[in-house]
Motif scaffolding. Structure first.
Motif, short mmCIF file in Angstrom:
data_model
loop_
_atom_site.label_atom_id
_atom_site.label_comp_id
_atom_site.label_asym_id
_atom_site.label_seq_id
_atom_site.Cartn_x
_atom_site.Cartn_y
_atom_site.Cartn_z
N CYS A 146 55.41 41.52 52.55
CA CYS A 146 55.32 41.40 51.08
C CYS A 146 56.00 40.13 50.61
O CYS A 146 57.28 39.82 50.75
CB CYS A 146 56.21 42.62 50.28
N SER B 122 50.29 48.86 55.13
CA SER B 122 49.14 49.01 54.20
C SER B 122 49.07 50.17 53.45
O SER B 122 48.90 49.81 52.13
CB SER B 122 48.03 48.92 55.19
N CYS C 105 51.87 51.08 51.95
CA CYS C 105 52.77 50.82 50.89
C CYS C 105 52.16 49.68 49.75
O CYS C 105 52.54 49.90 48.64
CB CYS C 105 53.93 50.18 51.42
N LYS C 106 51.29 49.03 50.24
CA LYS C 106 50.57 48.17 49.40
C LYS C 106 49.39 48.76 48.67
O LYS C 106 49.17 48.55 47.46
CB LYS C 106 49.78 47.01 50.32
N VAL C 107 48.76 49.80 49.30
CA VAL C 107 47.69 50.47 48.50
C VAL C 107 48.25 51.57 47.48
O VAL C 107 48.00 51.68 46.31
CB VAL C 107 46.68 51.28 49.26
N PHE C 108 49.32 52.35 47.81
CA PHE C 108 49.77 53.17 47.14
C PHE C 108 51.33 53.42 46.67
O PHE C 108 51.91 54.09 45.99
CB PHE C 108 49.54 54.75 47.71
N HIS D 37 54.75 48.25 46.86
CA HIS D 37 54.34 47.11 46.84
C HIS D 37 52.98 46.92 46.43
O HIS D 37 52.23 46.01 46.64
CB HIS D 37 54.37 46.62 48.42
N LYS D 38 52.50 47.97 45.63
CA LYS D 38 50.81 47.89 45.30
C LYS D 38 50.68 46.67 44.23
O LYS D 38 49.78 46.32 44.17
CB LYS D 38 50.59 49.19 44.55
N ASP D 39 51.60 46.34 43.53
CA ASP D 39 51.40 45.30 42.48
C ASP D 39 51.96 43.88 43.35
O ASP D 39 52.17 42.99 42.32
CB ASP D 39 51.98 45.57 41.20
N CYS D 40 52.32 43.93 44.44
CA CYS D 40 53.03 42.75 45.00
C CYS D 40 52.10 41.92 45.64
O CYS D 40 50.75 42.39 46.00
CB CYS D 40 54.12 43.11 45.92
#
Length: 275
Positions: free
Chosen positions: A123, A132, A134-137, A140-143
């Motif tokens: 991130c 991944s 954490c990025k999708v759901f 960190h989804k808005d990072c």
């Protein structure tokens, strides 16, 4: 790491520097053993360290820039060690000796929030590794994120370049220190020369004054002797006159006792001629 390794290669043996590392006056580094080999080859009559005979030093040229290096009786053992380069070599060797994690070992790094997901992205917004999911759901989804391996390589390269810049910066600082030391030596030499010149001038002036003093004292002594001789001559002259006058008085008194008038008058005439 490649840029850093190039900075740590000895120009003589073409291997990584072997401690102790010495820094030359021209700010280039050499293994002390390599420096000693070059020095011995350039000065075959110079006696090695540990000899009981005192050597007068020698000289050799830097293999990198051909600058002439002049050494004292200690030879290369009188050169300053570059402790920063030695520490960087230790760190580099430690980093290079670390085992590279296999793919299976990397898979053991799992996300704490999603236990079955491995950490495979980084991130950029939060500056932390994540997965991944954490990025999708997750958090960190808005990072903004990037592949973990790409960030790892980039930061490794940046750190290596930073260390290489530190090494180069150290050479510049060492050059500046050497320049300042040369300026200090020049100031000391000029000060010493000015003091010697001033002392010579004052010594010459004192010599002139001393000669003038002797001449004046001689003149005063001669004048004193002349005046004393004159005064003493006058004193003797007046003393002789006084003695003559005393004798005349004595003769006059004796004449006054003369009873015969004719004899007194005859004696008085003679006495009048003596006054």
């Amino acid at each position: 790491m490649d840029n850093l390794e190039k900075q740590l290669i000895c120009p003589i043996c073409l291997e990584m520097f072997t401690k102790p590392v010495v820094i030359l006056p021209c700010q280039h580094n050499l293994c002390r053993k390599c420096a000693n080999d070059v020095f011995q080859a350039s000065n075959p009559l110079w006696l090695s360290r540990g000899s009981t005979t005192v050597s007068s030093g020698g000289r050799f040229r830097c293999p990198s820039c051909r600058h002439e290096v002049i050494l004292d009786r200690h030879g290369v053992y009188g050169l300053q060690r570059n402790l920063l380069v030695e520490n960087i070599i230790d760190i580099y060797k430690q980093e290079s000796s670390r085992p590279i994690h296999t793919k299976s070992e990397q898979q053991q790094l799992m996300c704490e929030e999603h236990g079955e997901e491995k950490i495979n992205i980084y991130c950029l917004t939060c500056e932390t590794p994540t997965c991944s999911m954490c990025k999708v759901f997750g958090a960190h989804k808005d990072c903004e994120v990037a592949p973990l391996q790409n960030v790892y390589k980039r930061q490794k390269t940046e750190l290596s370049d930073g260390i290489a810049m530190l090494v180069s910066g150290n050479d510049l600082i060492q050059a500046m220190i050497s320049k300042l030391e040369e300026i200090c030596k020049t100031i000391e030499d000029k000060g010493r020369q000015q003091k010697q010149h001033l002392c010579r001038k004052f010594d010459a002036l004192c010599s002139v004054l001393e000669e003038r003093k002797k001449a004046l004292l001689l003149c005063i002594t001669q004048e004193q002797d002349e005046k004393l001789a004159h005064v003493r001559a006058l004193s003797r002259q007046h003393g002789d006159h006084l003695e003559g006058a005393a004798k005349l008085v004595e003769t006059c008194i004796q004449s006054m006792e003369e009873q015969q008038m004719a004899a007194f008058l005859q004696a008085s005439l003679i006495l009048y001629t003596l006054f």
